[in-house]
Write a protein that holds these residues in place. Structure first.
Motif, PDB file in Angstrom:
ATOM      1  N   VAL A  96       0.178   5.861   9.235  1.00 12.42           N
ATOM      2  CA  VAL A  96       0.337   4.819   8.222  1.00 12.42           C
ATOM      3  C   VAL A  96       1.322   5.246   7.141  1.00 12.42           C
ATOM      4  O   VAL A  96       1.946   4.406   6.494  1.00 12.42           O
ATOM      5  CB  VAL A  96      -1.031   4.492   7.613  1.00 12.42           C
ATOM      6  CG1 VAL A  96      -0.918   3.369   6.637  1.00 12.42           C
ATOM      7  CG2 VAL A  96      -1.976   4.137   8.698  1.00 12.42           C
ATOM      8  N   TYR A  97       1.482   6.573   6.960  1.00 10.51           N
ATOM      9  CA  TYR A  97       2.468   7.025   5.975  1.00 10.51           C
ATOM     10  C   TYR A  97       3.851   6.474   6.306  1.00 10.51           C
ATOM     11  O   TYR A  97       4.651   6.245   5.399  1.00 10.51           O
ATOM     12  CB  TYR A  97       2.513   8.555   5.924  1.00 10.51           C
ATOM     13  CG  TYR A  97       1.447   9.133   5.049  1.00 10.51           C
ATOM     14  CD1 TYR A  97       1.558   9.052   3.667  1.00 10.51           C
ATOM     15  CD2 TYR A  97       0.325   9.725   5.574  1.00 10.51           C
ATOM     16  CE1 TYR A  97       0.581   9.549   2.852  1.00 10.51           C
ATOM     17  CE2 TYR A  97      -0.665  10.235   4.770  1.00 10.51           C
ATOM     18  CZ  TYR A  97      -0.528  10.152   3.404  1.00 10.51           C
ATOM     19  OH  TYR A  97      -1.501  10.630   2.601  1.00 10.51           O
ATOM     20  N   VAL A 127       3.866   3.027   4.777  1.00 10.42           N
ATOM     21  CA  VAL A 127       3.781   3.069   3.315  1.00 10.42           C
ATOM     22  C   VAL A 127       5.080   3.605   2.720  1.00 10.42           C
ATOM     23  O   VAL A 127       5.657   3.010   1.803  1.00 10.42           O
ATOM     24  CB  VAL A 127       2.583   3.943   2.912  1.00 10.42           C
ATOM     25  CG1 VAL A 127       2.568   4.132   1.420  1.00 10.42           C
ATOM     26  CG2 VAL A 127       1.298   3.305   3.373  1.00 10.42           C
ATOM     27  N   LEU A 128       5.563   4.726   3.286  1.00  4.88           N
ATOM     28  CA  LEU A 128       6.784   5.325   2.741  1.00  4.88           C
ATOM     29  C   LEU A 128       7.991   4.439   3.017  1.00  4.88           C
ATOM     30  O   LEU A 128       8.902   4.348   2.193  1.00  4.88           O
ATOM     31  CB  LEU A 128       6.993   6.716   3.329  1.00  4.88           C
ATOM     32  CG  LEU A 128       5.962   7.745   2.865  1.00  4.88           C
ATOM     33  CD1 LEU A 128       6.160   9.044   3.605  1.00  4.88           C
ATOM     34  CD2 LEU A 128       6.068   7.971   1.385  1.00  4.88           C
ATOM     35  N   TRP A 183       8.018   1.873   0.376  1.00 10.77           N
ATOM     36  CA  TRP A 183       8.388   2.366  -0.954  1.00 10.77           C
ATOM     37  C   TRP A 183       9.872   2.705  -1.025  1.00 10.77           C
ATOM     38  O   TRP A 183      10.560   2.342  -1.976  1.00 10.77           O
ATOM     39  CB  TRP A 183       7.556   3.613  -1.278  1.00 10.77           C
ATOM     40  CG  TRP A 183       7.999   4.293  -2.533  1.00 10.77           C
ATOM     41  CD1 TRP A 183       7.698   3.909  -3.802  1.00 10.77           C
ATOM     42  CD2 TRP A 183       8.833   5.445  -2.645  1.00 10.77           C
ATOM     43  NE1 TRP A 183       8.279   4.753  -4.699  1.00 10.77           N
ATOM     44  CE2 TRP A 183       8.985   5.707  -4.024  1.00 10.77           C
ATOM     45  CE3 TRP A 183       9.453   6.281  -1.716  1.00 10.77           C
ATOM     46  CZ2 TRP A 183       9.738   6.772  -4.482  1.00 10.77           C
ATOM     47  CZ3 TRP A 183      10.204   7.336  -2.183  1.00 10.77           C
ATOM     48  CH2 TRP A 183      10.344   7.572  -3.550  1.00 10.77           C
ATOM     49  N   GLY A 222       4.009  -2.316   1.759  1.00  8.81           N
ATOM     50  CA  GLY A 222       3.488  -0.956   1.832  1.00  8.81           C
ATOM     51  C   GLY A 222       2.173  -0.817   1.096  1.00  8.81           C
ATOM     52  O   GLY A 222       1.231  -0.196   1.596  1.00  8.81           O
ATOM     53  N   THR A 247      -1.514   0.192   2.660  1.00  7.69           N
ATOM     54  CA  THR A 247      -2.369   1.286   2.202  1.00  7.69           C
ATOM     55  C   THR A 247      -3.811   0.829   2.077  1.00  7.69           C
ATOM     56  O   THR A 247      -4.728   1.423   2.656  1.00  7.69           O
ATOM     57  CB  THR A 247      -1.909   1.764   0.812  1.00  7.69           C
ATOM     58  OG1 THR A 247      -0.503   1.788   0.802  1.00  7.69           O
ATOM     59  CG2 THR A 247      -2.455   3.094   0.497  1.00  7.69           C
ATOM     60  N   MET A 307      -3.509   9.188   0.335  1.00  5.61           N
ATOM     61  CA  MET A 307      -3.035   7.812   0.463  1.00  5.61           C
ATOM     62  C   MET A 307      -3.319   7.027  -0.812  1.00  5.61           C
ATOM     63  O   MET A 307      -2.484   6.241  -1.269  1.00  5.61           O
ATOM     64  CB  MET A 307      -3.735   7.177   1.667  1.00  5.61           C
ATOM     65  CG  MET A 307      -3.164   5.868   2.100  1.00  5.61           C
ATOM     66  SD  MET A 307      -1.487   6.013   2.666  1.00  5.61           S
ATOM     67  CE  MET A 307      -1.703   6.162   4.393  1.00  5.61           C
ATOM     68  N   LEU A 310      -0.855   8.072  -3.392  1.00  6.98           N
ATOM     69  CA  LEU A 310       0.437   7.449  -3.119  1.00  6.98           C
ATOM     70  C   LEU A 310       0.429   5.986  -3.540  1.00  6.98           C
ATOM     71  O   LEU A 310       1.416   5.453  -4.025  1.00  6.98           O
ATOM     72  CB  LEU A 310       0.732   7.580  -1.623  1.00  6.98           C
ATOM     73  CG  LEU A 310       2.189   7.618  -1.234  1.00  6.98           C
ATOM     74  CD1 LEU A 310       2.867   8.795  -1.874  1.00  6.98           C
ATOM     75  CD2 LEU A 310       2.307   7.720   0.272  1.00  6.98           C
ATOM     76  N   PHE A 311      -0.738   5.364  -3.341  1.00  7.22           N
ATOM     77  CA  PHE A 311      -0.918   3.955  -3.702  1.00  7.22           C
ATOM     78  C   PHE A 311      -0.529   3.738  -5.158  1.00  7.22           C
ATOM     79  O   PHE A 311       0.166   2.787  -5.504  1.00  7.22           O
ATOM     80  CB  PHE A 311      -2.394   3.616  -3.485  1.00  7.22           C
ATOM     81  CG  PHE A 311      -2.737   2.180  -3.654  1.00  7.22           C
ATOM     82  CD1 PHE A 311      -2.574   1.304  -2.607  1.00  7.22           C
ATOM     83  CD2 PHE A 311      -3.237   1.702  -4.845  1.00  7.22           C
ATOM     84  CE1 PHE A 311      -2.894  -0.019  -2.752  1.00  7.22           C
ATOM     85  CE2 PHE A 311      -3.549   0.377  -4.998  1.00  7.22           C
ATOM     86  CZ  PHE A 311      -3.381  -0.488  -3.947  1.00  7.22           C
ATOM     87  N   MET A 357       3.355   4.864  -5.833  1.00  2.78           N
ATOM     88  CA  MET A 357       4.384   3.974  -5.304  1.00  2.78           C
ATOM     89  C   MET A 357       4.744   2.891  -6.288  1.00  2.78           C
ATOM     90  O   MET A 357       5.861   2.398  -6.312  1.00  2.78           O
ATOM     91  CB  MET A 357       3.875   3.316  -4.034  1.00  2.78           C
ATOM     92  CG  MET A 357       4.014   4.162  -2.832  1.00  2.78           C
ATOM     93  SD  MET A 357       3.988   3.197  -1.357  1.00  2.78           S
ATOM     94  CE  MET A 357       2.726   2.031  -1.668  1.00  2.78           C
ATOM     95  N   VAL A 391      11.309   3.495  -6.977  1.00  6.96           N
ATOM     96  CA  VAL A 391      12.147   4.553  -6.440  1.00  6.96           C
ATOM     97  C   VAL A 391      13.017   5.191  -7.507  1.00  6.96           C
ATOM     98  O   VAL A 391      13.202   6.397  -7.563  1.00  6.96           O
ATOM     99  CB  VAL A 391      13.028   3.995  -5.307  1.00  6.96           C
ATOM    100  CG1 VAL A 391      14.008   5.029  -4.843  1.00  6.96           C
ATOM    101  CG2 VAL A 391      12.180   3.527  -4.164  1.00  6.96           C
TER     102      VAL A 391
END
Lengths: 458, 321
Positions: free
Chosen positions: A157-158, A161-162, A165, A176, A180, B89, B92-93, B96, B100
């Protein structure tokens, strides 16, 4: 790529010696080239299956929607997905300028790599002889093989998600983020539904689980767990009706929006391999793995459960689940996001937890009093049937009619010494200033201000 | 790559009685170890939070490899499932949502914070070195005994046997933390929740539109938000154009487009090809319509009114077929 799995499988054999005791499959004859042959065969199987799966899905959905589907390239349109793959290969590979380039390129690789790892522990069949070497039709197996599958899915799943992003764009990011939340919630339900199989089979190794289904396939006694797994496997692979990370009506293409050419093709490939993965897991854990279905398994003293025959049953069962995927896609609408989350957290996870407790109790009773499983199941079925009949006898409760809302009541907010806000259905008296204004304009009208300060909404 | 992966563990042996690891395990350690140190440095030095998170993920997966190489396969796989798959995860949630282009600011917000941090880090290092340097290990039992009868079962005996109290306490602590978070973020409702169903019912009670508003008119040569859809009698439907456009007065005149379709249906397409409604020869000058130009219908005349001059079907009849 499956080398990673091989290490995980082979490490305890080599390093830990006794650690592989609860694994049925015997890999002791395997030499280096046997591993290589099996790994290459798995990759070839997966890639060709994906090509066929795309064609299969489009044809079957077309048939369900009363239209022909792809029918131009090759017999029955079989070469259509090959043509599509070629098109993707030669398309211009656009890299978004504002993207985080390293992660942007890494993301599709993670997705594909992790999807390829799962099949390493899936048993295709019992022991066969490959060029004189007797070996199980399985790349590797170890005592926590099914957990390893969950781990691969979690890391895969990364990629999504990545990818979402790093594209540095709103819709991919939303895709993404959705992905998650979706994966965390549905992986819990999926893991819990698998636990009941672990309890019944007494092992987490795939070959041992297949071995434990000689008498009965687990989807029958563990039907609730199987249903939960079926629902969560659709959620886990981002397929309709749960394809919210790439909902084209809302998010353009979700996390794939900014991807093109080969990088997009990798995501596409990963999605279809993941479909095959979860189908294979469902087959192995609930549908007897490579075992032949009942009337066939009885022929000639189990002849069809030996040699290369089981590969046929295994592949047939996997494609049955693939058909299920397509069928669901052709008939169910996409969920709204909050409904989707509600199903995951308020229905699937509590149901899976409750079911695990039930299975534990049954298994505990079996070991304590040494009851035969079949007897126990019949007794339980009887109890459930009696409960069902009793539930019909209980009269249905009619909801009480809600009391009619009375008109707004004026309260004294300073009754207890300090101001309190009005409750629903109550209004504040007009403020002193409003009272003065009211008295000035219309001294004869005793009613309150034009807009009562009633509390509305939540 | 595959060759390396498969050959490497095959050459590895069990932990010897002297407590020495095999060559293969040493090779694995000395390959992954420096990479993990690099990733750990990356965690400290990365400017973007997501890159730091990626470094952590790399370290977690490498650690899982090490665990498996040491015979703790359950720990290794569960580490990936729980920490990499769920905890990281969630991290990261949140990370994110930062975006960027954002990277960490290196401005010191608290004075002297950096030096305090360095000192505390050094102190921790000294303590760790002291503890690790003075630690003594018992004689190795061998993995066979430690893992009997199998690795997951041995771990289960430890967790639910010897350390059951600690497990239960940790579990209770975690549940308390979760409940505390729920209680702290909970807000009592003053009124009943207004959901989709209630809103729909209220809308109908108030005499509103039961479903979504009609889409704007979509025509073969002009597909835009500002063109109203047409009712069956040919009159434009105002509510099909977004309210904002209507308020701004940017709504297009539907009759122009309707008339253009009528003209195309009448066979006059060749004349007007490549022209716009603003072109005079297309719309016709003040003196009247040019030949092959627009055939206007009077919307006030009703649906059955004949189109002047032609028997060609109108676009409405086309649609109705």
């Amino acid at each position: 790529m499956s080398g990673l799995a091989t290490v995980l499988g082979a490490l305890p054999t080599a390093v830990g010696d006794g650690a592989v005791a609860p694994v049925t499959a015997d890999f002791s004859q395997d030499v280096f080239w046997v591993w290589l042959v099996k790994a290459v065969a798995i990759i070839v199987f997966l890639l060709t299956s994906v090509l066929i799966a795309i064609w299969f899905e489009r044809r079957v959905v077309a048939r369900m929607q009363v239209r022909p589907g792809p029918n131009v390239h090759g017999p029955l349109g079989l070469l259509q997905s090959l043509a599509d793959a070629m098109k993707l290969l030669v398309k211009e590979d656009v890299t978004v300028k504002a993207a985080d380039k390293f992660v942007y390129i890494l993301a599709p690789m993670i997705a594909v790599l992790c999807s390829l790892l799962v099949f390493a522990v899936i048993p295709f069949g019992p022991e066969v002889s490959i060029f004189g070497v007797v070996t199980p039709l399985q790349l590797t197996d170890f005592s926590v093989a099914v957990l390893y599958i969950l781990a691969c899915a979690a890391v895969g799943v990364y990629g999504i998600v990545l990818g979402g992003w790093s594209s540095n764009s709103t819709y991919p990011l939303l895709g993404g983020v959705r992905s998650t939340a979706q994966v965390i919630s549905y992986e819990l339900a999926m893991g819990l539904s698998l636990v009941s199989v672990f309890i019944m089979a007494g092992s987490m190794s795939t070959s041992q689980i297949v071995d434990s289904q000689t008498q009965v396939w687990w989807f029958l006694p563990l039907l609730p767990a199987f249903v939960i797994y079926l629902i969560s496997m659709v959620g886990e692979t981002n397929r309709l009706p749960f394809d919210l990370p790439e909902a084209e009506g809302e998010l353009v293409g979700g996390y794939t929006t900014e991807y093109s050419s080969m990088k997009f093709a990798w995501f596409f490939l990963a999605e279809y391999i993941n479909m095959l993965n979860v189908s294979a897991v469902a087959t192995t854990l609930f549908f007897g793995g490579w075992r032949a279905p009942w009337p066939i398994s009885a022929i000639n003293d189990g002849m069809f459960n030996t040699g290369w025959w089981p590969v046929l049953w295994f592949v047939a069962k996997v494609w049955m689940f693939m058909f299920l995927f397509v069928w669901i896609r052709g008939s169910v609408l996409r969920f709204r996001y909050d409904q989707f989350m509600k199903i995951g957290w308020k229905v699937l996870i509590p149901a899976a937890l409750g079911w695990v407790v039930c299975v534990t109790l049954v298994q505990g009773a079996r070991q304590l009093w040494d009851v035969d499983l079949r007897t126990l199941l019949f007794v339980l079925a009887g109890v459930v049937a009696v409960g069902l009949v009793a539930s019909f006898l209980v009269p249905e409760r009619t909801p009480e009619p809600e009391p009619e809302p009375t008109g707004p009541q004026e309260i004294d907010p300073f009754a207890h010494g300090y101001p309190v806000p009005p409750l629903p259905g109550q209004v504040l008296p007009p403020s002193p200033r409003a009272q003065r204004r009211l008295a000035a304009t219309d001294p004869g009208d005793p009613s309150g201000p034009e807009t009562p300060l009633e509390v509305r909404g939540g | 790559m595959s060759t390396l992966f498969t050959a490497l563990p095959a050459a590895a042996g069990a932990l010897t009685d002297a407590g020495q690891t095999s060559t293969a395990e040493a090779v694995l350690f000395w390959t992954l170890g420096p990479l993990m140190v690099l990733a750990a440095l990356g965690l400290l030095l990365a400017r973007k939070a997501v890159h730091a998170a990626l470094a952590v993920i790399f370290i977690m997966i490498s650690l899982a490899f090490m665990y498996v190489a040491q015979g703790a396969e359950f720990l290794g796989v569960v580490q990936v499932v729980v920490y990499t798959g769920a905890v990281m995860m969630l991290f990261l949630f949140v990370l994110m949502l930062v975006g960027v282009d954002r990277s960490d600011s290196l401005v010191e917000t608290i004075r002297g914070q950096r030096w305090v941090g360095v000192l505390a880090g050094l102190g921790l290092g000294v303590v760790l070195a002291g503890v690790v340097g003075r630690a003594t290990y018992g004689p190795p039992v061998g993995l066979v005994d430690a893992n009997a009868p199998s690795n997951p079962e041995a771990v289960a005996y430890l967790i639910f046997g010897r350390h059951v109290l600690a497990m239960e306490v940790v579990g209770a602590l975690l549940v308390t933390a979760a409940l505390g978070a729920l209680v702290l973020t909970h807000r009592g409702r003053l009124t009943a929740k207004v959901g989709q169903r209630e809103r729909a019912e209220r809308r109908l009670r108030d005499g509103g539109h039961p479903v979504s508003l009609p889409a704007p008119g979509v025509y073969a040569r002009h597909n835009a938000m500002d063109v109203p859809a047409l009712l069956p009698d040919g009159s434009p439907l105002d509510s099909s154009v977004p309210r904002v456009l209507r308020v701004r007065g940017q709504e297009a005149d539907a009759r122009e487009y309707a008339a253009r379709i009528d003209r195309v249906l009448a066979g006059g397409w060749a004349v007007g090809a490549g022209t716009f409604t603003s072109d005079d020869e297309y719309r016709g000058g003040p003196g009247g319509a040019v030949a092959g130009g627009v055939v206007m219908r009077d919307p006030a005349a009703g649906p059955d009114a004949p189109v002047d001059g032609t028997d060609a079907p109108t676009h409405d009849e086309e649609d109705g077929r």
